[in-house]
Design an enzyme around this catalytic site. Structure first.
Site, PDB file in Angstrom:
ATOM      1  N   HIS A  88       0.989  -1.205   0.107  1.00  0.00           N
ATOM      2  CA  HIS A  88      -0.009  -0.009   0.167  1.00  0.00           C
ATOM      3  C   HIS A  88       0.927   1.187  -0.045  1.00  0.00           C
ATOM      4  O   HIS A  88       0.573   2.362  -0.619  1.00  0.00           O
ATOM      5  CB  HIS A  88      -0.966   0.017   1.199  1.00  0.00           C
ATOM      6  N   THR A 134     -11.789   8.157  -2.586  1.00  0.00           N
ATOM      7  CA  THR A 134     -13.357   8.296  -1.791  1.00  0.00           C
ATOM      8  C   THR A 134     -13.216   9.897  -2.049  1.00  0.00           C
ATOM      9  O   THR A 134     -14.433  10.382  -2.130  1.00  0.00           O
ATOM     10  CB  THR A 134     -12.990   8.040  -0.447  1.00  0.00           C
TER      11      THR A 134
END
Length: 799
Positions: free
Chosen positions: A365, A684
């Site tokens: 990540h 998001t």
């Protein structure tokens, strides 16, 4: 249980050698040089897999996907895997060292004729001349057979240091036969076994060492390391506590215990243990790195940086500390600091990849924001996967009740059983995006399960998700193997992992093959590089066919954007004017064109910041609005803007992060144009911006995390906001901000606002119907005996 948060690595500290020796407990082949019981256990486990249709992922595959024999002659000393534990090399009971640390040199009989040979061997070993050192030890043994035990011990420790675990195992087996009651030998047999990833044997040897001498602290700590790795957390904690009780100044045990506490989300307790380890041994590099990890995970980035720098000062070749330091510097936009370390870190990773050397130094990540080659993210994910597989293998080898795997085949008329597993069912962006999604499934065709890897946090999102599925299970306190057995009992057709390689994941459940079809979605914007993940839900813009070679999964294509959201259900198209924030309340000028970016600062790199600064230079009547995310990045960005681009503090405005999403959604409209971060897009946050009716411009690259915003814009019907070069990105921003072109800006803003209600991006109900089509395809392929393949979202049989 397994966590992907990186703290440090296993270090075998040999009190007889007086130096930390990094070891690698994962990448070795099976084989215990005559340990018949271990081999029988392995064969039994393999039979359990093979007789129950594991889709080809037998235990042998978990044991190691690539030959690792070449590792035995690799003597570089990187800091290995994921959990920061220190594995203590037990060196017997020598006479006390003047500083309290006995060394192997103290055992050399000074008046013996072989003393010069042993001393030369030890010196050669310290210089890294291992082959020559072995010759000296062998010559000493031949010259004085009556002192063969000491010579063998020195030979065994050298093999441990060089990670030649099979030879170390052979030597300490001989020593154990000479003196069956010596706990030192059993401990070293455990170390060699652990290095070969035979945790079943390692646990046996450590327990035997404890039985031989219940008052020796070292095997307790090493045993705790093994127990923690195989998910026996309570037992591991007891053994750490016992090791510390026996030896109150056992720095390694304190550091190891801290890692366990950190993984159990007891971070403040973990910090106390790390600090105690450093009180005992201020030069404990692992404890410094692990303490940095705790600070990093609690948003104390500046303190984390100090810890990582100290760890690297003590041990310059420390990839785990270096990787985490790079991540922290990235987080606060210290690009010069990052640039000084990143080439070395990437070179180390390349070297490890080339020699198939497993390391959890870089979290996949974190790597998404690094400027790697096209296949760089894939290779890091594959390395990470191999570690997950080794942990899963260890879990199997240390249980007396392996799962009996039976996989259902969907028969079409029955309801399709789909399960979702996540650590983010709660106060997390994923839940905010999916909180109403689960209840929208067609209950006449689908039976929905959910497995929560974290406890109930009392949030509205958690309550909606629990209510939205038919069968919800809190497995936060359930061991990995039992989670696998539970899913097997439920006979899912499809298991969807909503974590990927992010914090809180239980990827070992997937490596154990809990379900016949396993899918990755949403939590991790990239390939997992895993043979145990069959499909990745994406779309043709986020993961176009020309980039499929960068994924190990087959791509299940949604017809529009793959990125689901809940904005239409959660927020009105237009808040009442009285509820909206004003520019004045946010400290923004009323008469300026407001460029904005609401992404975390770690997604900003020097390249895109340079573009932004040129945009500000070309549009004098504009400002750039950023979030203090984290606050320590503000000073660096302001300094960079002023010193390198002549942009003053009044041109960049920072706003504190709104702790309440409802508050945040009510101030986005104050921006005129949002500038996306190309290396790692706003995902998001881009949905938030577009639902607020604010345009965003983006610049997709090749990897998945860089293409999500383009997918969102396409699904919104605004492809004109997708740029293909930095120059076009800059020109579009400048043109939209130019006073002469304000009408163009007004038109594009009006288009975004109108399209929210008519285009597919915010139609969650239709998104659910579309993903159900993909699930049907996946289940049908498995039922028909077909391997996974790329899928286009149309109902089977539809022209």
């Amino acid at each position: 249980f397994f966590r992907v948060t990186i703290c440090g690595g296993f270090i075998m500290y040999n009190p007889m050698l007086g130096a930390g020796v990094p070891q690698m407990p994962y990448f070795q082949q099976y084989g215990m040089l005559g340990q018949q019981q271990a081999m029988a256990a392995q064969q039994q486990a393999m039979m359990a897999w093979n007789t129950n249709g594991m889709l080809g992922y037998q235990l042998a595959c978990l044991a190691g996907m690539a030959p690792m024999a070449s590792l035995q002659n690799q003597f570089a000393q990187p800091n290995f895997p994921h959990n920061g534990n220190v594995l203590q090399l037990h060196g017997g009971y020598p006479k006390p060292h003047p500083q309290g640390k006995p060394t192997l040199d103290d055992q050399i009989p000074l008046h013996s004729p072989i003393a010069p040979m042993l001393q030369r061997g030890r010196q050669l070993q310290r210089e890294g001349k291992y082959a020559e050192a072995l010759k000296e030890f062998s010559a000493a043994m031949q010259a004085s057979p009556q002192e063969a035990t000491l010579c063998l011990e020195m030979t065994g420790y050298l093999y441990q240091e060089t990670r030649d675990s099979e030879k170390a195992l052979e030597v300490f087996t001989k020593l154990q036969q000479i003196n069956p009651s010596n706990p030192m030998y059993y401990t070293n047999l455990g170390i060699a076994s652990q290095t070969m990833n035979r945790l079943d044997n390692a646990i046996h040897f450590y327990k035997t060492a404890i039985q031989a001498d219940p008052n020796c602290a070292v095997p307790y700590s090493n045993l705790a390391n093994c127990l923690k790795m195989v998910d026996r957390v309570a037992e591991a904690e007891w053994h750490y506590q016992r090791a510390i009780a026996l030896e109150p100044n056992f720095a390694d045990a304190y550091s190891n215990y801290g890692n366990l506490l950190k993984e159990c989300e007891r971070v403040e307790e973990a910090i106390m243990r790390y600090k105690r380890a450093l009180e005992i041994d201020p030069q404990h590099a692992n404890a410094w790195s692990n303490l940095g990890g705790s600070y990093k995970d609690t948003a104390r980035v500046d303190e984390a940086i100090v810890c990582y720098r100290q760890a690297l000062k003590i041990r310059p070749h420390f990839p785990v500390a270096m990787a985490n330091l790079v991540h922290c510097l990235t987080t606060i936009c210290d690009w010069p600091g990052r640039a000084a370390l990143l080439p070395e870190l990437i070179a180390i990773l390349r070297e490890m990849i080339e020699r198939q050397d497993y390391v959890h130094a870089v979290q996949p990540h974190h790597a998404l924001v690094y400027p790697l080659d096209d296949d760089g993210h894939l290779m890091i994910a594959q390395l990470f996967t191999q570690g997950v597989q080794k942990v899963a293998q260890s879990i199997l080898l240390t249980t007396s009740t392996p799962p009996t795997l039976k996989y259902p085949k969907w028969k079409g008329k029955a309801r399709l059983r789909v399960g979702y597993m996540s650590s983010d069912f709660g106060n997390h962006p994923l839940s905010q995006l999916m909180q109403n999604y689960f209840a929208m499934h067609d209950r006449t065709r689908f039976e929905i399960f959910a497995y929560a890897l974290t406890p109930n946090d009392g949030t509205k999102a958690r309550a909606l998700i629990e209510a939205g599925v038919e069968r919800f299970f809190d497995v936060s306190a359930t061991q990995t193997l039992d989670v696998c057995k539970m899913i097997q009992k439920h006979q899912l057709h499809i298991l969807v992992d909503l974590n990927g390689y992010t914090k809180g994941a239980r990827s070992e459940v997937l490596a154990l093959r809990a379900a016949p079809v396993q899918v990755q979605y949403m939590g991790f914007a990239g390939t997992m590089g895993s043979p145990f993940i069959d499909y990745l839900i994406s779309d043709a813009i986020t993961s176009p066919p020309e980039f499929h070679h960068l994924y190990t999964e087959k791509i299940a294509n949604m017809p529009h954007s793959y990125f689901v959201n809940d904005h239409k259900q959660s927020y009105p198209p237009q808040f009442p004017a009285a509820e909206l924030a004003t520019r004045r309340s946010l400290g923004l000028p009323a008469d300026k064109f407001v460029f904005a970016c609401f992404n975390q600062l770690y997604k900003i790199d020097d390249r895109i910041f340079s573009v932004w600064m040129r945009i500000l230079q070309r549009t004098p009547n504009s400002i750039l609005w950023l979030l203090k995310f984290p606050p320590s990045g503000e000073k660096i960005l302001r300094q960079t803007a002023l010193e390198q681009y002549g942009i003053g503090a009044d041109r960049i405005i920072f706003t504190p992060v709104a702790l309440n999403k409802e508050v945040y959604m009510r101030f986005i409209h104050c921006a005129d144009l949002v500038l996306d971060t190309p290396q790692y897009n706003g995902h998001t946050s881009s949905c938030d911006v577009l639902w607020a009716g604010v345009p965003v411009i983006t610049l997709p690259k090749k990897h998945m995390a860089s293409r999500v915003c383009a997918s969102l814009l396409a699904a919104l019907g605004c492809p004109e906001l997708i740029c293909t070069t930095e120059e076009l990105y800059e020109e579009l921003a400048v043109n939209l901000a130019a006073p002469a072109n304000r009408n163009n800006h007004a038109l594009i803003r009006a288009k975004v606002q109108a399209n929210r209600l008519t285009n597919p991006l915010f139609d969650t109900q239709q998104w659910v119907r579309d993903v159900e089509v993909l699930f049907v395809h996946m289940a049908q392929r498995y039922a028909n005996g077909l391997s996974p393949d790329h899928i286009t979202g149309q109902w089977p049989g539809t022209p």
